[in-house]
Design an enzyme around this catalytic site. Structure first.
Site, PDB file in Angstrom:
ATOM      1  N   LYS A   2      40.581  57.507  55.026  1.00 40.00           N
ATOM      2  CA  LYS A   2      40.544  58.326  53.809  1.00 40.00           C
ATOM      3  C   LYS A   2      39.280  59.192  53.803  1.00 40.00           C
ATOM      4  CE  LYS A   2      38.410  54.576  51.168  1.00 40.00           C
ATOM      5  NZ  LYS A   2      38.517  53.674  50.004  1.00 40.00           N
ATOM      6  N   TYR A  42       9.915  73.738  46.875  1.00 37.86           N
ATOM      7  CA  TYR A  42      10.128  73.758  45.435  1.00 37.86           C
ATOM      8  C   TYR A  42       9.216  72.750  44.731  1.00 37.86           C
ATOM      9  CZ  TYR A  42      14.368  76.570  45.958  1.00 37.86           C
ATOM     10  OH  TYR A  42      15.258  77.574  46.232  1.00 37.86           O
TER      11      TYR A  42
END
Length: 367
Positions: free
Chosen positions: A35, A255
């Site tokens: 999956k 940042y």
């Protein structure tokens, strides 16, 4: 490809890990769980490398049809969350898919199904996960109703372990004992063991096992590494240094300026960020590998880039390959640094990162 970010997928490692499943659970049949795009590894390579599995497990009808489109004659496919509405049942029957029944609403839809063909079904019982599954005390009635459905073939009982990654888990022991009693009472085939059960709880193996994360080379248990379990990493996430800058003492990097250069130093920029699947909250000091040497992450992770401290690697140059995880830098280690699990890192590798299948054995460095 122009941008250097990529995920190498070692198909030999996938085959090796499946062989380990068969060694550890020698008496059981194997439902290989593919999956979520084979846990981020890419469905095409996974179904080819894991073709010796007895059944493939997927999450939904859409995933099953994607596999069928690639391998029309593939092994049986099992929808681990079952079907989501009655409109899917005609396709389920027509494609010969297995379903997991876990709720009375699904049973009611099966009872009303009048289409052609038959549907092979597992009945899921809740032994302690408390997520999906019928209560054990309701099982006699549920099984009676399933058996009364003319177009349903009952495959057996399924349940899921909630705490099997923890050694000596009392909840796991209770789940195993309860499931064993239910199988003894009903005489049905059983499927309980996930990867952690396969590795740590042999009494949970029963007739079918459902390996997931261990197929992809990450450890499913808390007390042993993938290497100790003889599992090989199937993915190597890598990119390259796209810039090396000389910064001065006191310069803030990235940042928020969370990293301030303690001295004049070289800082490398790597083309891989949270937009590619690198964990945004990976702390400073999280390692990457450049020229077969670990160097630490500095500053915040950006969408497309990370920055690394190159003071210990003066010979590094623009264009050098950088390993984010894989080989001798286990994905489990990076996940632990970032406060998450390997499942999340592997599944989150974005579609913009090309998967490149590699036929050889996983290496210890970048390629």
């Amino acid at each position: 490809m122009s941008r250097p970010a990529r995920a190498l997928i070692f198909t030999a490692a996938l085959r090796h890990n499946l062989s380990r499943v068969r060694q550890l659970a020698s008496g059981a049949r194997v439902m290989a769980v593919i999956k979520a795009n084979a846990y981020g590894h890419g469905i095409t390579g996974a179904i080819s490398a894991l073709g010796d599995a007895d059944v493939f497990g997927v999450a939904s009808l859409e995933e099953a049809l994607a596999v069928r489109a690639l391998l029309p004659s593939a092994q049986p496919l099992c929808l681990l969350e079952g079907f989501f509405n009655s409109d899917e049942l005609a396709t389920v029957a027509g494609e010969g898919l297995q379903v997991v029944i876990h709720h009375v609403s699904q049973l009611e839809q099966l009872e009303a199904f009048r289409g052609s063909g038959s549907i092979a079904a597992w009945v899921k019982v809740d032994t302690g996960m408390h997520r999906l599954g019928f209560p054990p005390e309701a099982l006699p009635e549920i099984l009676s109703r399933v058996r009364a459905c003319e177009r349903v073939q009952l495959l057996g009982l399924m349940s899921h372990l909630a705490d099997a990654d923890v050694p000596d888990s009392k909840p796991t022991r209770r789940q195993i004992d309860l499931f064993h009693d239910l199988l003894a009472t009903t005489g049905l085939a059983g499927s309980l063991a996930n990867s952690a059960g396969i590795v740590a709880w042999p009494e949970s193996h029963h007739d079918w096992v459902r390996p997931g994360i261990m197929l992809y080379g990450a450890s499913p248990v808390a007390n042993k590494s993938a290497e100790e379990l003889d599992l090989q990493p199937a993915m190597q996430a890598e990119s390259a240094l796209i810039a090396i800058n000389e910064h001065r003492r006191g310069d803030a990097v990235g940042y928020g300026g969370t990293f301030v250069c303690p001295e004049d130093m070289r800082v490398g920029v790597v083309a891989f960020g949270y937009g590619d699947g690198y964990p945004r909250h990976a702390p400073g000091g999280t390692p990457v590998i450049v020229r077969d040497q670990r160097v630490p992450l500095i500053g915040r992770v950006s969408m497309d880039m990370i920055t690394v401290d190159l003071r210990s690697l003066p010979e590094a140059s623009v264009g050098d390959r950088v390993m984010l995880w894989g080989g001798k830098l286990p994905v489990d280690e990076i996940a632990q640094q970032a406060g998450t699990i390997a499942y999340e890192l592997l599944c989150r590798v974005s579609e913009r990162v090309p998967r490149v299948e590699v036929a050889g054995e996983p290496g210890d460095g970048t390629t």
